[in-house]
Write an enzyme that holds these catalytic residues in place. Structure first.
Site, PDB file in Angstrom:
ATOM      1  N   ASP A 223       2.959  10.939  -5.033  1.00 45.82           N
ATOM      2  CA  ASP A 223       2.487  10.881  -3.658  1.00 45.82           C
ATOM      3  C   ASP A 223       2.652  12.266  -3.007  1.00 45.82           C
ATOM      4  O   ASP A 223       2.586  13.277  -3.693  1.00 45.82           O
ATOM      5  CB  ASP A 223       3.250   9.779  -2.904  1.00 45.82           C
ATOM      6  CG  ASP A 223       2.423   9.192  -1.768  1.00 45.82           C
ATOM      7  OD1 ASP A 223       2.107   9.946  -0.843  1.00 45.82           O
ATOM      8  OD2 ASP A 223       2.091   7.997  -1.811  1.00 45.82           O
ATOM      9  N   HIS A 246      -0.089  14.330  -3.717  1.00 47.39           N
ATOM     10  CA  HIS A 246      -1.056  14.252  -2.619  1.00 47.39           C
ATOM     11  C   HIS A 246      -1.009  15.440  -1.669  1.00 47.39           C
ATOM     12  O   HIS A 246      -1.678  15.438  -0.652  1.00 47.39           O
ATOM     13  CB  HIS A 246      -0.852  12.951  -1.837  1.00 47.39           C
ATOM     14  CG  HIS A 246      -1.174  11.718  -2.627  1.00 47.39           C
ATOM     15  ND1 HIS A 246      -1.075  10.454  -2.113  1.00 47.39           N
ATOM     16  CD2 HIS A 246      -1.611  11.577  -3.906  1.00 47.39           C
ATOM     17  CE1 HIS A 246      -1.427   9.570  -3.055  1.00 47.39           C
ATOM     18  NE2 HIS A 246      -1.747  10.227  -4.145  1.00 47.39           N
TER      19      HIS A 246
END
Ligand SMILES: *[C@@H]1O[C@H](CO)[C@@H](O)[C@H](O)[C@H]1NC(C)=O
Length: 398
Positions: A223, A246
């Site tokens: 993430d 991310h």
């Protein structure tokens, strides 16, 4: 002396560790977890020994410093554990030289609070450091695709004037490092790694905290490498190698209609490799308040899907949130000296709200090209007001 293969490989490492150990000024009062009955076998729960060593360090009758030591030779299995302050010594060391592991199976957490694994609460002057490894054993959690994975590896709750450095953290079931309700916290030279595609495994999440610095670190998880939540200010992030993951994200903000207050955020001198986002701000339409005085500068993108992105329409499922007239106001955002390659067609995407537009956007010296040589990239700036100089692909156009 003839060393066998393994030892020979270890030898330089042992020398280095020896050097480090002898050059660090040892805290005045040390509390070694072995002296409190830790086994270091990695199979039986050593939590009680840690709690007891912490209790004595925290209560040490010293004006100066005290420390808990987790020795190099050992793998220490810990169940969810909370180290409470306030403590007597002004400075508390938590030196991790060995390996700390979590129970490997989610079922062994049954009956325990699995929202956080290792937590420090109300400790001022805490320094967590060492050449050790913290392994959250997240694999079996990630596989439970339909279940919520609550637990975060390393939690700093109301820890003012603290530091986290040199530690290697891997495989968190969820967020690796959480900094919350803390003022003056520095993270330096850490390495955080989890496989790509692991769910919600942010590297470092900062929430309700001020004067936080994160520098010189390598972060790759499924993430966000770093995410910045509601009520944060004076956050300085520099020299980060981010990827996979991310990207570095301000947000998501205002999820439950909060009054967001995020300001003075500086993200600089960092690189992104094969991340889904680079410099990102994302807000929920139902949020209120402000994000302002943000600087993204000297960033390099390598094969990044959305190198520069503002999404004021952030939603759990894209397109499933109906349009609202509210939003978090985004203003005074500087993008300066940003270069590299985009793996998607829209390299710059400022998707601001029709009702709460972005203002005071400044873009200077930006050059983004496609990862595929020769493919054009475009930009999209909607409801965003500001100026730009030397921006390719041009976005604000005024
Ligand atoms: C902006 O957000 C809206 C709402 O999610 C979406 O429909 C639209 O495609 C987005 N625009 C761009 C350029 O990404």
């Amino acid at each position: 002396m003839k060393l066998n293969g393994d030892l020979q490989d270890m030898f330089p490492l042992m020398l280095i560790l020896g050097l480090v150990a002898s050059t660090i000024a040892w805290p005045i009062d040390n509390f070694d977890v072995f002296d409190y009955g830790a086994t270091g076998f990695g199979e039986v729960d050593d939590s009680q020994a840690f709690v007891n060593a912490w209790r004595d360090a925290c209560n040490a009758e010293t004006e100066g410093e005290a420390g808990v030591i987790v020795p190099e030779v050992g793998t220490f299995l810990l169940n969810p554990i909370m180290f409470y302050g306030p403590c007597n010594p002004q400075i508390i060391h938590f030196m991790i030289l060995g390996t700390i592991i979590a129970p490997s199976s989610p079922t062994s957490w049954d009956g325990l609070d699995s929202s956080q694994w290792i937590a420090f609460k109300d400790v001022t002057g805490l320094n967590v450091y060492g050449s050790g490894l913290i392994n959250g054993q997240g694999m079996l959690w990630w596989d439970q695709s339909c279940r919520y994975h609550p637990n975060k590896v390393l939690n700093f709750l109301s820890c003012n004037e603290g530091t986290l450095s040199n530690i290697h953290i891997v495989n968190s079931p969820q967020t690796h490092v959480l900094i919350i309700d803390s003022k003056g916290f520095n993270v330096d030279n850490v390495m955080i790694q989890s496989p790509q595609n692991t769910p919600n495994t942010d590297g470092i999440h900062i929430h309700s905290s001020h004067f936080v610095k994160i520098t010189n670190s390598i972060i790759g998880s499924g993430d966000d490498c770093i995410s910045i939540g509601d009520f944060t200010s004076n956050i300085d992030i520099a020299n980060i190698k981010c990827g996979p993951g991310h990207g570095i994200s301000i947000g998501s903000l205002g999820k439950d209609g909060e009054m967001v207050q995020v300001e003075n955020i500086h993200i600089s001198d960092s690189s992104f490799k094969q991340t889904t986002n680079g410099a990102r701000i994302k807000t929920w339409q139902v949020g209120q308040g402000n994000v302002r005085h943000v600087i993204f500068e000297n960033l390099v993108f390598d094969d990044v899907e959305n190198p520069i992105i503002i999404d004021q329409y952030y939603c759990a499922v894209r397109g499933m949130c109906k349009e609202e007239k509210t939003g978090v106001k985004i203003s005074d955002v500087v993008y300066k000296n940003l270069y590299g390659t985009s793996s998607s067609k829209i390299a710059i995407n400022l998707n601001c709200s029709r009702y709460v537009p972005c203002s005071g956007i400044s873009m200077k010296n930006i050059n983004l090209v496609s990862t595929q040589p020769g493919n054009p990239v475009t930009s999209s700036c909607t409801n965003a007001v500001g100026t730009e100089v030397g921006v390719n692909p041009a976005c604000l156009r005024n």
